[in-house]
Design a protein around this motif. Structure first.
Motif, short mmCIF file in Angstrom:
data_model
loop_
_atom_site.label_atom_id
_atom_site.label_comp_id
_atom_site.label_asym_id
_atom_site.label_seq_id
_atom_site.Cartn_x
_atom_site.Cartn_y
_atom_site.Cartn_z
N VAL A 1 0.84 -1.19 0.00
CA VAL A 1 0.00 0.00 0.00
C VAL A 1 0.88 1.24 0.00
O VAL A 1 1.93 1.27 0.65
CB VAL A 1 -0.92 0.02 1.24
CG1 VAL A 1 -1.84 1.24 1.21
CG2 VAL A 1 -1.74 -1.26 1.33
N GLN A 2 0.46 2.27 -0.74
CA GLN A 2 1.01 3.60 -0.60
C GLN A 2 -0.17 4.53 -0.40
O GLN A 2 -0.79 5.01 -1.35
CB GLN A 2 1.83 4.00 -1.84
CG GLN A 2 2.58 5.32 -1.67
CD GLN A 2 3.53 5.30 -0.50
OE1 GLN A 2 4.37 4.42 -0.37
NE2 GLN A 2 3.39 6.28 0.39
N ASN A 3 -0.50 4.76 0.88
CA ASN A 3 -1.74 5.47 1.24
C ASN A 3 -1.53 6.97 1.33
O ASN A 3 -1.99 7.63 2.24
CB ASN A 3 -2.25 4.93 2.58
CG ASN A 3 -3.67 5.37 2.88
OD1 ASN A 3 -4.55 5.25 2.01
ND2 ASN A 3 -3.91 5.89 4.07
N SER A 4 -0.85 7.53 0.34
CA SER A 4 -0.44 8.93 0.39
C SER A 4 -1.63 9.88 0.25
O SER A 4 -2.48 9.71 -0.63
CB SER A 4 0.57 9.22 -0.71
OG SER A 4 1.71 8.43 -0.58
N LEU A 5 -1.63 10.91 1.10
CA LEU A 5 -2.60 12.00 0.94
C LEU A 5 -2.15 12.90 -0.20
O LEU A 5 -2.96 13.45 -0.94
CB LEU A 5 -2.70 12.81 2.23
CG LEU A 5 -2.81 12.02 3.55
CD1 LEU A 5 -3.05 12.97 4.71
CD2 LEU A 5 -3.91 10.97 3.46
N ARG A 6 -0.85 13.06 -0.36
CA ARG A 6 -0.22 13.76 -1.47
C ARG A 6 0.97 12.93 -1.90
O ARG A 6 1.65 12.34 -1.08
CB ARG A 6 0.26 15.16 -1.06
CG ARG A 6 -0.81 16.07 -0.48
CD ARG A 6 -1.69 16.65 -1.56
NE ARG A 6 -2.56 17.68 -1.03
CZ ARG A 6 -3.79 17.47 -0.57
NH1 ARG A 6 -4.26 16.23 -0.57
NH2 ARG A 6 -4.52 18.46 -0.11
N GLU A 7 1.25 12.89 -3.19
CA GLU A 7 2.39 12.11 -3.65
C GLU A 7 2.92 12.69 -4.95
O GLU A 7 2.19 12.74 -5.95
CB GLU A 7 2.01 10.65 -3.86
CG GLU A 7 3.18 9.73 -4.12
CD GLU A 7 4.13 9.68 -2.93
OE1 GLU A 7 5.26 10.20 -3.09
OE2 GLU A 7 3.77 9.13 -1.88
N GLY A 8 4.18 13.14 -4.92
CA GLY A 8 4.77 13.70 -6.14
C GLY A 8 4.82 12.68 -7.26
O GLY A 8 4.49 12.98 -8.41
N ALA B 1 0.33 -7.03 -5.84
CA ALA B 1 -0.90 -6.26 -5.86
C ALA B 1 -0.63 -4.95 -5.13
O ALA B 1 -0.29 -4.94 -3.94
CB ALA B 1 -2.02 -7.04 -5.16
N THR B 2 -0.77 -3.84 -5.83
CA THR B 2 -0.37 -2.54 -5.30
C THR B 2 -1.60 -1.65 -5.14
O THR B 2 -2.40 -1.51 -6.07
CB THR B 2 0.65 -1.87 -6.23
OG1 THR B 2 1.75 -2.77 -6.44
CG2 THR B 2 1.17 -0.58 -5.63
N VAL B 3 -1.72 -1.06 -3.98
CA VAL B 3 -2.85 -0.18 -3.66
C VAL B 3 -2.31 1.23 -3.45
O VAL B 3 -1.41 1.44 -2.62
CB VAL B 3 -3.59 -0.66 -2.40
CG1 VAL B 3 -4.69 0.33 -2.02
CG2 VAL B 3 -4.18 -2.04 -2.63
N ASN C 1 -4.05 -2.46 -13.08
CA ASN C 1 -2.75 -2.91 -12.55
C ASN C 1 -2.58 -2.54 -11.08
O ASN C 1 -1.47 -2.50 -10.57
CB ASN C 1 -1.58 -2.35 -13.38
CG ASN C 1 -1.65 -0.84 -13.53
OD1 ASN C 1 -2.07 -0.13 -12.62
ND2 ASN C 1 -1.23 -0.34 -14.67
N GLY C 2 -3.67 -2.28 -10.41
CA GLY C 2 -3.67 -1.94 -9.00
C GLY C 2 -5.01 -1.33 -8.64
O GLY C 2 -5.93 -1.30 -9.47
N TYR C 3 -5.13 -0.85 -7.42
CA TYR C 3 -6.37 -0.20 -6.99
C TYR C 3 -6.05 1.12 -6.33
O TYR C 3 -5.00 1.28 -5.69
CB TYR C 3 -7.17 -1.10 -6.05
CG TYR C 3 -8.04 -2.08 -6.79
CD1 TYR C 3 -9.31 -1.73 -7.23
CD2 TYR C 3 -7.57 -3.35 -7.10
CE1 TYR C 3 -10.10 -2.62 -7.94
CE2 TYR C 3 -8.35 -4.25 -7.81
CZ TYR C 3 -9.61 -3.87 -8.23
OH TYR C 3 -10.38 -4.75 -8.96
N LEU C 4 -6.96 2.07 -6.47
CA LEU C 4 -6.84 3.38 -5.87
C LEU C 4 -7.91 3.56 -4.80
O LEU C 4 -9.11 3.41 -5.09
CB LEU C 4 -6.97 4.49 -6.92
CG LEU C 4 -5.93 4.48 -8.04
CD1 LEU C 4 -6.24 5.56 -9.06
CD2 LEU C 4 -4.52 4.66 -7.49
N ILE C 5 -7.49 3.85 -3.59
CA ILE C 5 -8.43 4.10 -2.49
C ILE C 5 -9.12 5.44 -2.74
O ILE C 5 -8.47 6.44 -3.05
CB ILE C 5 -7.68 4.11 -1.15
CG1 ILE C 5 -7.05 2.74 -0.88
CG2 ILE C 5 -8.60 4.51 0.00
CD1 ILE C 5 -6.07 2.73 0.27
#
Length: 489
Positions: free
Chosen positions: A389-396, A410-412, A428-432
């Motif tokens: 998981v990369q649960n970033s609120l902001r991500e460059g 499996a990448t979220v 290729n993944g899921y977006l929260i």
């Protein structure tokens, strides 16, 4: 103030070309470099950033510097080195403001501090420069130094910004009002997404996506014995047999209920080799969404019935699943003074959970004494994971997601602009939907943990996506083209 860094990257293009799935990309890059070669004669490229270790930029530069030099463009690496903690607190504020967070009040005192350190930096960089050289400045910390040098020296200057936000807010306006003062002298700028480009750079900017090195210690394949050896050497698992690998210079450490940091096998082995594992590995930064992920995992577990039927496999998988929250030893990251504070907030949130839920969560501090060992630990933790998981609120951009995708995991991610550049939701993944909503986090984890075939399909599609667009060969080719175009203007 400025240190010349010798990149610890010992692979040449021949080492990549022997791999069938990489050979075409290598040959395409070599062909492009031969075509552009005459424009690079007599020039040197200076990459300048604020730290030699920790974070995506410090990981991007060693293979870039080494391979660009091999291709005929002499490339060196300089790091801004100051013991002024207030400067790094200010630049961390600027970093957060560019991403829409923090106090937007910036005045004369902040500009005076920023320019003082950058003028000292510029003076020291100038000792390395020759006429016709190319100066590539990474991120806000040394941005003013590049602007000062472009005004006083016969060099080409390019600013590479690795952060951004896809909307305008009072915070982003304050950041860019501060930084745009130093934008005009630059010949060109590079961003990771078009949404990030401010008006002051809109007419001289290019998009180049960050990329990973597929043969780095963090991304290379690990066979079973190597994997177990790394986990044992890092004290992440309890070894039950001798392993051939050497001991690590420093082990990973796990946060304990009494507030101490002990080997990750304490108070018991965490089950990395046996249980379903959900993992996030990133900097200790509020914008990485660690606490919301922790709360989402707690909600996932809270939804389980008290008495589990042994024949109900999906429920048993959820019951056995554990969460790893990992990041670098915060004392080792000079340009991120908030890391210790943020890690403390994550630990406080963990301590508020019921004891039985704490058993299912490991907060891991990864040592930074050896870059190689650090990278191998990250690789091994990924290889033990069912979901990253990369649960970033902001991500460059989010190379942490790229790395997981390359490993067929499996990448979220979230709908942060940088992650949207990579993850195609459902393909290729899921977006929260909302990374700060525990229910949204829990729903995606529950769905993926219950469907192994879907996880495998996502992983294969994710690796192909990275192969096509986010490997270092594509990135370097774009840089060669940009530098050639800029010096030829």
């Amino acid at each position: 103030m400025v240190r010349l860094i010798e990149p610890q990257h010992h692979l040449g293009l021949d080492d990549y070309e022997v791999f069938t799935h990489l050979s075409t990309a290598v040959r395409d890059l070599q062909r492009e470099a031969r075509t552009l070669g005459p424009l690079f004669e007599g020039r040197r490229v200076w990459m300048v950033n604020s730290t030699a270790h920790g974070g995506g930029v410090a990981e991007l530069l060693p293979p870039m510097v080494t391979l660009m030099s091999e291709l005929g463009l002499d490339t060196r690496w300089l790091v801004l080195d100051t013991d002024d903690d207030e400067f790094f607190r200010l630049t961390k504020r600027l970093h957060n403001l560019v991403q829409g967070q923090g106090d937007p009040t910036l005045g004369d005192a902040e500009r005076e501090l920023y320019e003082k350190v950058n003028r000292q930096t510029a003076d020291e960089i100038a000792e390395y420069l020759s006429p016709g050289d190319v100066l590539v400045i990474h991120d806000p910390q040394p941005m003013a130094a590049g602007a000062f040098l472009r005004q006083t020296h016969d060099v080409v200057a390019i600013w590479r910004c690795h952060i951004g936000l896809d909307e305008q807010t009072p915070e982003t306006e304050a950041a860019w009002q501060f930084l745009c003062t130093y934008a005009e002298p630059y010949d060109h700028a590079v961003f990771s997404a078009p949404e990030y480009i401010p008006d002051c750079l809109s007419r001289k900017s290019t998009i180049i996506h960050p990329a990973i090195d597929p043969l780095s210690h963090k991304n290379r394949e690990l066979d079973v014995h190597k994997l177990v050896g790394i986990l044992s050497a890092a004290e992440l698992v309890e070894p039950t047999h001798p392993t051939p690998g050497a001991e690590f210079s420093a082990p990973a450490r796990r946060f304990q209920r009494d507030g101490t940091w002990e080997p990750a096998t304490q108070p018991e082995d965490f089950g990395l080799l046996f249980r379903p594992i959900v993992t996030q590995i990133s900097r200790w930064d509020r914008l990485k969404g660690y606490v919301p992920l922790l709360n989402g995992f707690a909600e996932l577990k809270a939804g389980l019935p008290g008495d589990l039927d042994d024949d109900d496999l999906p429920q048993r998988i959820l019951d056995l699943t554990r969460l790893v929250l990992a990041g670098p030893d915060p004392d080792s990251i000079q340009d991120d003074p908030e890391a210790q504070e943020v890690l403390g907030e994550i630990c406080d949130a963990y301590l508020k959970l019921p004891a039985e839920l704490q058993d299912d969560i490991a907060i891991i501090s990864i040592p930074m004494a050896s870059p190689k060992e650090n990278a191998l630990i990250v690789n091994a933790l990924h290889r033990c994971s069912d979901i990253v998981v990369q649960n970033s609120l902001r991500e460059g951009f989010g190379l942490t997601a790229t790395e997981a995708m390359w490993k067929r995991l499996a990448t979220v991610g979230t709908r942060a602009a940088g992650l949207r550049q990579q993850i195609r939701d459902g393909l290729n993944g899921y977006l929260i939907r909302d990374p700060e909503a525990p229910g949204d986090v829990a729903d995606v984890l529950r769905m993926l943990l219950g469907d192994q075939k879907r996880r495998e399909a996502l992983g294969h599609s994710a690796q192909q996506r990275v192969h096509n667009d986010f490997l270092i060969f594509t990135q370097i080719r774009r840089w060669l083209e940009l530098i050639a175009d800029t010096v030829n203007d």
